[in-house]
Enzyme design. Structure first.
Site, PDB file in Angstrom:
ATOM      1  N   PHE A 181      15.481  35.894  -2.456  1.00  0.00           N
ATOM      2  CA  PHE A 181      14.439  35.556  -3.417  1.00  0.00           C
ATOM      3  C   PHE A 181      13.983  34.149  -3.068  1.00  0.00           C
ATOM      4  O   PHE A 181      14.647  33.162  -3.387  1.00  0.00           O
ATOM      5  CB  PHE A 181      14.981  35.621  -4.852  1.00  0.00           C
ATOM      6  CG  PHE A 181      15.142  37.013  -5.375  1.00  0.00           C
ATOM      7  CD1 PHE A 181      14.209  37.541  -6.253  1.00  0.00           C
ATOM      8  CD2 PHE A 181      16.219  37.798  -4.991  1.00  0.00           C
ATOM      9  CE1 PHE A 181      14.349  38.839  -6.740  1.00  0.00           C
ATOM     10  CE2 PHE A 181      16.377  39.088  -5.473  1.00  0.00           C
ATOM     11  CZ  PHE A 181      15.431  39.605  -6.350  1.00  0.00           C
ATOM     12  N   CYS A 182      12.863  34.052  -2.386  1.00  0.00           N
ATOM     13  CA  CYS A 182      12.312  32.784  -1.897  1.00  0.00           C
ATOM     14  C   CYS A 182      11.315  32.276  -2.947  1.00  0.00           C
ATOM     15  O   CYS A 182      10.196  32.770  -3.041  1.00  0.00           O
ATOM     16  CB  CYS A 182      11.643  33.038  -0.550  1.00  0.00           C
ATOM     17  SG  CYS A 182      11.101  31.550   0.292  1.00  0.00           S
ATOM     18  N   MET A 183      11.746  31.296  -3.734  1.00  0.00           N
ATOM     19  CA  MET A 183      10.978  30.844  -4.889  1.00  0.00           C
ATOM     20  C   MET A 183      10.269  29.518  -4.624  1.00  0.00           C
ATOM     21  O   MET A 183      10.670  28.754  -3.748  1.00  0.00           O
ATOM     22  CB  MET A 183      11.894  30.692  -6.098  1.00  0.00           C
ATOM     23  CG  MET A 183      12.625  31.963  -6.498  1.00  0.00           C
ATOM     24  SD  MET A 183      11.531  33.271  -7.061  1.00  0.00           S
ATOM     25  CE  MET A 183      11.378  34.296  -5.623  1.00  0.00           C
TER      26      MET A 183
END
Length: 157
Positions: A145-147
């Site tokens: 999950f690249c936030m």
């Protein structure tokens, strides 16, 4: 006959492009009009969360944060991610193996930038958080999950 062909052509075009905005992303239903979010969010938060912007890698608040705590939505304060699930992906953005509560986020298709990706949005608001990829640590589920730091606030424990 010409009118029928023209009508079918127009209908096909509307159908093909009607579910996308100018960036190629599927339309997201926001819980409030964009004008209200503009008043509630900082300009950077608005750019990321409403306009689906992306901050530069390695030039954001949390990519290199190693403190213990939780990451909450910059818009609602809801807990979304935990430092326990954060890992160094080498991408320059804060990356997590999962959300704290899968019911707080939703995954929608993002066809912008000439590619198809899985966009992560805050389920209660429809606001953009980042993207999820299948190249995370295999022993922790394989997700990354690249936030965007600008979509989050960190609360230290």
């Amino acid at each position: 006959m010409k009118k029928a062909i023209l009508a079918i052509t127009i209908l096909t075009i509307i159908t093909a492009f009607g579910c996308q905005n100018s960036s190629g992303q599927a339309k997201r239903k926001l819980s409030k009009p964009a004008a209200e979010w503009k008043k509630a969010l900082t300009p950077n938060q608005y750019y990321i969360m409403v306009e689906s912007g992306t901050e530069p890698p390695y030039k954001n608040d949390y990519w290199n944060n190693h403190e213990k705590g939780v990451y909450v939505s910059a818009a609602t304060g809801d807990v979304l991610f935990s430092s326990e699930d954060k890992f160094d992906s080498g991408t320059g953005w804060p990356s997590f193996v999962k959300a704290v509560d899968s019911k707080k986020v939703a995954i929608v298709t993002d066809n912008s930038s000439g590619m198809s990706r899985d966009e992560v949005i805050e389920k209660s608001t429809g606001l953009h958080l980042g993207h999820v990829f299948g190249d995370g640590p295999a022993d922790r589920g394989g997700k990354r999950f690249c936030m965007n730091s600008g979509a989050l606030k960190f609360i230290k424990k």
